[in-house]
Each structure stands twice: as C-alpha cells, then as structure tokens.
Design a protein around this motif. Sequence first.
Motif, mmCIF file in Angstrom:
data_model
loop_
_atom_site.group_PDB
_atom_site.id
_atom_site.type_symbol
_atom_site.label_atom_id
_atom_site.label_comp_id
_atom_site.label_asym_id
_atom_site.label_seq_id
_atom_site.Cartn_x
_atom_site.Cartn_y
_atom_site.Cartn_z
ATOM 1 N N PRO A 71 52.583 46.982 -3.895
ATOM 2 C CA PRO A 71 53.689 47.766 -3.682
ATOM 3 C C PRO A 71 53.760 49.105 -3.033
ATOM 4 O O PRO A 71 52.718 50.020 -3.171
ATOM 5 C CB PRO A 71 53.890 47.991 -5.127
ATOM 6 C CG PRO A 71 52.997 47.061 -5.960
ATOM 7 C CD PRO A 71 51.649 46.890 -5.225
ATOM 8 N N LEU A 72 54.626 49.342 -2.179
ATOM 9 C CA LEU A 72 54.668 50.522 -1.306
ATOM 10 C C LEU A 72 54.674 51.791 -2.215
ATOM 11 O O LEU A 72 53.880 52.876 -1.843
ATOM 12 C CB LEU A 72 55.964 50.425 -0.313
ATOM 13 C CG LEU A 72 55.508 49.518 0.634
ATOM 14 C CD1 LEU A 72 56.852 49.056 1.430
ATOM 15 C CD2 LEU A 72 54.783 50.006 1.683
ATOM 16 N N ARG A 73 55.392 51.917 -3.403
ATOM 17 C CA ARG A 73 55.280 53.197 -4.151
ATOM 18 C C ARG A 73 53.676 53.384 -4.432
ATOM 19 O O ARG A 73 53.276 54.462 -4.564
ATOM 20 C CB ARG A 73 56.063 53.041 -5.547
ATOM 21 C CG ARG A 73 57.649 52.740 -5.130
ATOM 22 C CD ARG A 73 58.252 52.710 -6.631
ATOM 23 N NE ARG A 73 59.810 52.760 -6.296
ATOM 24 C CZ ARG A 73 60.513 51.700 -6.035
ATOM 25 N NH1 ARG A 73 59.862 50.452 -6.021
ATOM 26 N NH2 ARG A 73 61.668 51.918 -5.823
ATOM 27 N N HIS A 74 52.960 52.530 -4.953
ATOM 28 C CA HIS A 74 51.653 52.585 -5.321
ATOM 29 C C HIS A 74 50.827 53.004 -3.961
ATOM 30 O O HIS A 74 49.769 53.681 -4.401
ATOM 31 C CB HIS A 74 50.777 51.309 -5.813
ATOM 32 C CG HIS A 74 51.502 51.027 -7.384
ATOM 33 N ND1 HIS A 74 52.328 51.930 -7.961
ATOM 34 C CD2 HIS A 74 51.590 49.771 -8.087
ATOM 35 C CE1 HIS A 74 52.572 51.359 -9.037
ATOM 36 N NE2 HIS A 74 52.122 49.976 -9.378
ATOM 37 N N SER A 105 58.225 47.507 13.316
ATOM 38 C CA SER A 105 59.548 47.180 13.145
ATOM 39 C C SER A 105 60.112 46.260 11.949
ATOM 40 O O SER A 105 61.287 46.203 11.618
ATOM 41 C CB SER A 105 60.310 46.429 14.362
ATOM 42 O OG SER A 105 59.468 45.358 14.957
ATOM 43 N N LYS A 106 58.923 45.675 11.443
ATOM 44 C CA LYS A 106 59.190 44.673 10.392
ATOM 45 C C LYS A 106 59.822 45.633 8.957
ATOM 46 O O LYS A 106 60.147 44.619 8.170
ATOM 47 C CB LYS A 106 57.972 43.771 10.112
ATOM 48 C CG LYS A 106 57.001 44.478 9.655
ATOM 49 C CD LYS A 106 55.549 43.504 9.071
ATOM 50 C CE LYS A 106 54.519 44.350 8.476
ATOM 51 N NZ LYS A 106 53.296 43.436 8.217
ATOM 52 N N LEU A 107 59.210 46.673 8.998
ATOM 53 C CA LEU A 107 59.786 47.463 7.849
ATOM 54 C C LEU A 107 60.953 48.205 8.023
ATOM 55 O O LEU A 107 61.281 48.844 9.058
ATOM 56 C CB LEU A 107 58.547 48.308 7.741
ATOM 57 C CG LEU A 107 57.076 47.995 7.051
ATOM 58 C CD1 LEU A 107 56.444 49.134 6.895
ATOM 59 C CD2 LEU A 107 57.176 47.319 5.778
ATOM 60 N N PRO A 108 61.746 47.999 6.802
ATOM 61 C CA PRO A 108 63.250 48.724 6.919
ATOM 62 C C PRO A 108 62.911 50.134 6.456
ATOM 63 O O PRO A 108 61.843 50.640 6.006
ATOM 64 C CB PRO A 108 64.033 47.930 5.969
ATOM 65 C CG PRO A 108 63.064 47.404 5.224
ATOM 66 C CD PRO A 108 61.663 47.097 5.831
ATOM 67 N N ASP A 114 60.378 53.816 -0.519
ATOM 68 C CA ASP A 114 59.455 53.508 -1.681
ATOM 69 C C ASP A 114 58.111 53.917 -1.426
ATOM 70 O O ASP A 114 57.379 54.689 -2.250
ATOM 71 C CB ASP A 114 59.154 51.968 -1.591
ATOM 72 C CG ASP A 114 60.543 51.225 -2.252
ATOM 73 O OD1 ASP A 114 61.375 51.870 -2.718
ATOM 74 O OD2 ASP A 114 60.543 49.823 -2.037
ATOM 75 N N LEU A 115 57.672 54.002 -0.068
ATOM 76 C CA LEU A 115 56.308 54.519 0.325
ATOM 77 C C LEU A 115 56.360 56.349 -0.095
ATOM 78 O O LEU A 115 55.383 56.638 -0.806
ATOM 79 C CB LEU A 115 56.025 54.410 1.522
ATOM 80 C CG LEU A 115 54.775 55.001 2.175
ATOM 81 C CD1 LEU A 115 53.330 54.140 1.711
ATOM 82 C CD2 LEU A 115 54.700 55.033 3.710
ATOM 83 N N TYR A 116 57.403 56.786 0.237
ATOM 84 C CA TYR A 116 57.335 58.128 0.197
ATOM 85 C C TYR A 116 57.825 58.608 -1.455
ATOM 86 O O TYR A 116 57.353 59.683 -1.666
ATOM 87 C CB TYR A 116 58.326 58.903 1.206
ATOM 88 C CG TYR A 116 57.862 59.366 2.300
ATOM 89 C CD1 TYR A 116 57.729 60.672 2.562
ATOM 90 C CD2 TYR A 116 57.411 58.468 3.157
ATOM 91 C CE1 TYR A 116 57.105 61.251 3.799
ATOM 92 C CE2 TYR A 116 56.651 58.867 4.406
ATOM 93 C CZ TYR A 116 56.796 60.450 4.520
ATOM 94 O OH TYR A 116 56.063 60.768 5.776
ATOM 95 N N GLU A 117 58.254 57.723 -2.215
ATOM 96 C CA GLU A 117 58.581 57.990 -3.551
ATOM 97 C C GLU A 117 57.111 58.027 -4.216
ATOM 98 O O GLU A 117 57.049 58.820 -5.122
ATOM 99 C CB GLU A 117 59.354 56.794 -4.117
ATOM 100 C CG GLU A 117 59.619 57.049 -5.571
ATOM 101 C CD GLU A 117 60.431 55.818 -6.124
ATOM 102 O OE1 GLU A 117 60.355 55.608 -7.572
ATOM 103 O OE2 GLU A 117 61.238 55.249 -5.401
#
Length: 349
Positions: A71-74, A105-108, A114-117
């Motif tokens: 998960p990008l948040r993690h 470019s595959k990441l919106p 989410d990553l920065y959260e």
Amino acid sequence: MAQQKKRTEIAELGEFGLIDRLTAGFAPHDATTLCGAGDDAAVLAPPAGERMLLTTDSLFEGVDFDLTYFPLRHLGYKAVTAAVSDLLAMNATPSQIAVSLGVSSKLPVEALDDLYEGIRFACSEHKIDLVGGDTRASMTGLVIGMTAVGHAPEERIVRRSGARQHDLICLTGNLGAAYMGLQLLEREKRVLADVADPEPHFAGYEYLLEKYLKPRPRTDIVAALAEEKIVPTAMIDLSDGLSSDLMQLCRASHCGARIYLECIPIARQTSALAEEMHADPVVAALHGGDDYELLFTVPLSMQEQVARLGLVDIIGHITPEPTGCFLVTPDGSDIRLKAQGFPESEKSN
C-alpha cells in the motif's frame, strides 16, 4: 456496480502543480526549521551547542518494494522510517526530511496522494518537518529518494567505531518479523497470481505484515537513552540483518563479538510462519533485514541501567578483533557470522 476511482494524470497538473498538491497540509513541528518547502532551499538552524546530521536513503520499485501488494500509504511511512533510522543510530533527533520522487506514467496523481499521506502521517507522529524535494519522470518505476536531517549535542553523537572490549551488545525489539512478512506477501502473490478475485490468507500473521509494511522508527529508544543518561559506545540500525550490521559495527570498531542464540528475541508469529513455510526463524533473524531496530554497545558497568530501560535485550559482548564474530548456540557451539546466507558452523580458535 462499484464506482471507478478518479484517475488524474500527472501531466494535467504539471511539475509545480503536483509539488504544491503533494506538500500541502504539512504543518511545521520543529523549531529548527526556519524556512521549509516552497522556496529554492530550506533554511535550518540547529539548537545552540548542537551539531546537525544529514543522511540519505533511497527505495526502488522492483528492488525494495513491490506495488502489487505494498500500500502506498504504508510505503510513504516506511520511507520516512528508513531515512530517519540512520539518524537515530547516531543518537540524534530527526527534525527534517526532503523527498525526491522518480515517477513513471503508470501512476496517477491519486497514487502519489496516498504516498504522501503516509509521509505526512509519519512526520506528524514523529514531529518531523517536510522541507523540500523534487519530482521527475522515471522510466524504471517509482523511485523514492529521502534526505533526513537531525541534531544532537556533540557529546551525545554515537558512531559505529566506539565499541570496546567487554562492552555489552544490546538490541531493541525482535528480529526476523519483517523478513517473514515479506515471505508471506510473496507467497500469496505467487499462489493467487492467476486468480480472478484473489483473497490472500493473512490471518494470524498481521504483526509480521506491519513489521514489513510499516516499521516504526525507534525514536523512543533515543529518548529513553537520554532520560537514563546512557550514551552508547557504538550504534547501528538493523536494515541489512543482524549478522551483516553487527559485522559492520565490529569492522568500524576494530573488534570481535560473541552473541548468544538464546538471547536473540524472535516473535511467536515469526517462528510460527517459519515453521509453516519450512524455513528457519534464526536465518530470518540473522539475515532478514528491514527490521529498523537499533543495535548498540555500552560498557559492562551500565548493565543495570540498560536493564532498567525495559526496551532492550542484551545479546552478547564485544571481544578482541582477532577472535572474530560468532553466534554461540545453546550447546556451546560457535558459528562464525557471515554477511549473507546462513552462517556455516566453524569452531573458533
């Protein structure tokens, strides 16, 4: 029918619009931050009489993490832990981070939100300021570059090179859980690769997943050491595995070490999953890595003080350099430690 999640392409915002969006909402926490994100450079001022420390760390998609199950948040939280752990290993207080991203470019944009959260939550939890960074296109997947800054009084800064003969070897937390969490995720990925609606089986092993996906930096240890007025003689963070990192410390300190297998803490879930997967939990503890615990040494005279901390295990002691680094088994056998792979049995001279 489930509503499709909105997808915003990075190109719609542009570089500066993306940076503004990602860095919004980061409240300042540390008085040493005079000017943070939003200018050409951060302006920092360490407390009077203290030194500033700086470290960098990077995480690469396909090498350090797999977005299939991470998960990008993690991932954002773990990126902060990986960066500040090196500061904690020098007995310093983390105060600022800067984040540089290589983004495919595959990441919106929503994925980066989410990553920065996760980054924001880690910064808030540990009172760290985000003071800058950069975002560039990447042809090889997501790349996260972290720069972390901290501060400490000169007399409390701890290096790897200070361990001395007869010092006690101390360890925070249990080992091998992060590695076994990774093995669990990889197993379920393989098993469910061709399943239309995959339902991974993680029940009973939630602790292992947390240790791998969202390890917490041991800021509590640095605070406890300061409160107890303990300054370790040497310290290192356990990112590469106990065996490898202990050998790095001993190499820097020109010493040997003896650690005792029965003293190395291994969580019940680690042992249970290792047994289920026909693996050895000792291998996970010695070589797994990604634990982000702290390994440090103190003089023998501080044994009672360390015991009062209630946060660490004493797992061995420092020996003269020619004796080498060994793991002592309960039956008294000496196994020479290796940086990679399971150590081969070898009697010491």
